[in-house]
Design a protein around this motif. Structure first.
Motif, PDB file in Angstrom:
ATOM      1  N   PHE A  20       0.860  -1.167   0.000  1.00 26.55           N
ATOM      2  CA  PHE A  20       0.000   0.000   0.000  1.00 26.55           C
ATOM      3  C   PHE A  20       0.901   1.222   0.000  1.00 26.55           C
ATOM      4  CE2 PHE A  20      -2.821  -3.178   1.861  1.00 26.55           C
ATOM      5  CZ  PHE A  20      -4.040  -2.881   1.276  1.00 26.55           C
ATOM      6  N   ILE A  45       1.088   5.144   0.341  1.00 34.93           N
ATOM      7  CA  ILE A  45       0.329   6.298   0.821  1.00 34.93           C
ATOM      8  C   ILE A  45       0.990   7.566   0.306  1.00 34.93           C
ATOM      9  CG2 ILE A  45      -0.367   7.610   2.855  1.00 34.93           C
ATOM     10  CD1 ILE A  45      -0.563   4.943   4.349  1.00 34.93           C
ATOM     11  N   THR A  46       0.182   8.421  -0.313  1.00 41.70           N
ATOM     12  CA  THR A  46       0.669   9.696  -0.835  1.00 41.70           C
ATOM     13  C   THR A  46      -0.306  10.801  -0.448  1.00 41.70           C
ATOM     14  OG1 THR A  46      -0.449   9.290  -2.942  1.00 41.70           O
ATOM     15  CG2 THR A  46       1.881   8.669  -2.812  1.00 41.70           C
ATOM     16  N   GLN A  52      -4.201   9.544   0.196  1.00 37.05           N
ATOM     17  CA  GLN A  52      -4.791   8.427  -0.534  1.00 37.05           C
ATOM     18  C   GLN A  52      -3.808   7.274  -0.508  1.00 37.05           C
ATOM     19  OE1 GLN A  52      -5.219   9.713  -4.711  1.00 37.05           O
ATOM     20  NE2 GLN A  52      -3.736   8.156  -5.226  1.00 37.05           N
ATOM     21  N   PHE A  53      -4.326   6.083  -0.805  1.00 40.71           N
ATOM     22  CA  PHE A  53      -3.424   4.943  -0.961  1.00 40.71           C
ATOM     23  C   PHE A  53      -3.717   4.257  -2.280  1.00 40.71           C
ATOM     24  CE2 PHE A  53      -7.032   3.152   1.433  1.00 40.71           C
ATOM     25  CZ  PHE A  53      -7.382   2.078   0.636  1.00 40.71           C
ATOM     26  N   ASN A  54      -2.679   3.636  -2.799  1.00 37.29           N
ATOM     27  CA  ASN A  54      -2.781   2.742  -3.942  1.00 37.29           C
ATOM     28  C   ASN A  54      -2.258   1.398  -3.493  1.00 37.29           C
ATOM     29  OD1 ASN A  54      -3.721   4.450  -6.127  1.00 37.29           O
ATOM     30  ND2 ASN A  54      -1.740   5.457  -6.011  1.00 37.29           N
ATOM     31  N   SER A 101      -7.679   4.335  -3.539  1.00 39.88           N
ATOM     32  CA  SER A 101      -8.643   4.791  -2.531  1.00 39.88           C
ATOM     33  C   SER A 101      -9.234   6.139  -2.883  1.00 39.88           C
ATOM     34  CB  SER A 101      -7.962   4.909  -1.165  1.00 39.88           C
ATOM     35  OG  SER A 101      -7.150   6.075  -1.096  1.00 39.88           O
ATOM     36  N   LYS A 128      -4.205  11.329   7.784  1.00 34.89           N
ATOM     37  CA  LYS A 128      -3.452  10.105   7.541  1.00 34.89           C
ATOM     38  C   LYS A 128      -4.041   8.945   8.339  1.00 34.89           C
ATOM     39  CE  LYS A 128       1.004  10.157   6.955  1.00 34.89           C
ATOM     40  NZ  LYS A 128       2.467  10.115   7.151  1.00 34.89           N
ATOM     41  N   CYS A 159      -6.780   7.455   6.440  1.00 39.66           N
ATOM     42  CA  CYS A 159      -6.219   6.717   5.303  1.00 39.66           C
ATOM     43  C   CYS A 159      -5.719   5.344   5.766  1.00 39.66           C
ATOM     44  CB  CYS A 159      -5.096   7.528   4.675  1.00 39.66           C
ATOM     45  SG  CYS A 159      -4.423   6.832   3.155  1.00 39.66           S
ATOM     46  N   VAL A 194      -6.768   1.441   4.672  1.00 39.39           N
ATOM     47  CA  VAL A 194      -5.884   0.321   4.351  1.00 39.39           C
ATOM     48  C   VAL A 194      -6.310  -0.911   5.149  1.00 39.39           C
ATOM     49  CG1 VAL A 194      -3.526  -0.573   4.591  1.00 39.39           C
ATOM     50  CG2 VAL A 194      -3.905   1.728   3.672  1.00 39.39           C
ATOM     51  N   ILE A 222       2.997  -1.340   4.231  1.00 40.85           N
ATOM     52  CA  ILE A 222       2.611   0.051   3.977  1.00 40.85           C
ATOM     53  C   ILE A 222       3.863   0.837   3.655  1.00 40.85           C
ATOM     54  CG2 ILE A 222       1.666   2.154   4.997  1.00 40.85           C
ATOM     55  CD1 ILE A 222      -0.180   0.343   6.660  1.00 40.85           C
ATOM     56  N   ASP A 237       4.793   4.459   3.218  1.00 45.13           N
ATOM     57  CA  ASP A 237       4.308   5.826   3.467  1.00 45.13           C
ATOM     58  C   ASP A 237       5.239   6.811   2.765  1.00 45.13           C
ATOM     59  OD1 ASP A 237       3.396   8.231   4.425  1.00 45.13           O
ATOM     60  OD2 ASP A 237       3.258   7.560   6.498  1.00 45.13           O
TER      61      ASP A 237
END
Length: 109
Positions: free
Chosen positions: A4, A6-7, A15-17, A29, A35, A38, A42, A105, A107
């Motif tokens: 995952f 997180i940006t 958001q996460f991809n 997402s 955060k 977010c 996840v 994750i 980040d």
């Protein structure tokens, strides 16, 4: 193994991809104001991705198959890309099921 990522969006939302082991994004997402929210998203994907009934198989207005992953309350927690075929969409769903539970994750925010 997937991860995952997180940006932070330009509007300040997080958001996460979910990316498969090959780096391809398989789920994106919504935007979250914090955060912490977010990270909860996840966590929700890790849990809900194991229930096939949580995958909402759809077709876009131009006929492209895609899917949304929904939480138990019906809220969309992730959306796929548009696929060229129904079988490709099913492969995407299987990839989420396989990758999400054990993904780390990353980040980048």
């Amino acid at each position: 193994m997937g991860k995952f990522v997180i940006t932070k969006r330009t509007n300040g939302e997080f958001q996460f991809n979910l990316k498969a082991g090959n780096g391809q994004t398989i789920l994106t997402s919504e935007g979250y104001t914090t955060k912490a929210a977010c990270l909860n998203g996840v966590k929700s994907v890790k849990i809900n991705s194991q229930d096939d009934n949580r995958f909402d198989r759809r077709e876009s207005s131009n006929g492209k198959p895609y899917f949304n992953l929904r939480a138990s309350n019906g809220q969309i927690i992730g959306a796929s890309e548009m696929y060229e075929s129904v079988s490709a969409r099913e492969n995407g769903i299987e990839s989420v099921k396989k990758n999400a539970p054990d993904s780390i994750i990353d980040d980048q925010e």
